[in-house]
Write a protein that holds these residues in place. Sequence first.
Motif: not given
Length: 86
Positions: A36, A38-39, A42-44, A46-47, A49
């Motif tokens: 959390r 570092y991301l 939407w990157h978080y 996507l990770f 998901s």
Amino acid sequence: MKPIFAHIATLGPLGYLVAPGTLATLVTLPCMYLVRSYLIGWHYLLFLSIFLLCALYVINRALEFFKDYQDPSQVVLDEVLGDRKS
């Protein structure tokens, strides 16, 4: 010999120790905190998901190995899915 899916779903030996769900939570929280950190955005999402889909697949395949149990306590990957830092 256990299939690789069973090893992943039990997080190695962690699923066979005393209080495996609690231990899985204790291991997961720092890992998810780092993810959390570092991301973001939407990157978080996507990770999460992708991780969710992969974990569900692994759990379903591991349940073939643990077919004698309805909800095997050794499978702790579902605990990892439930632990997330918002």
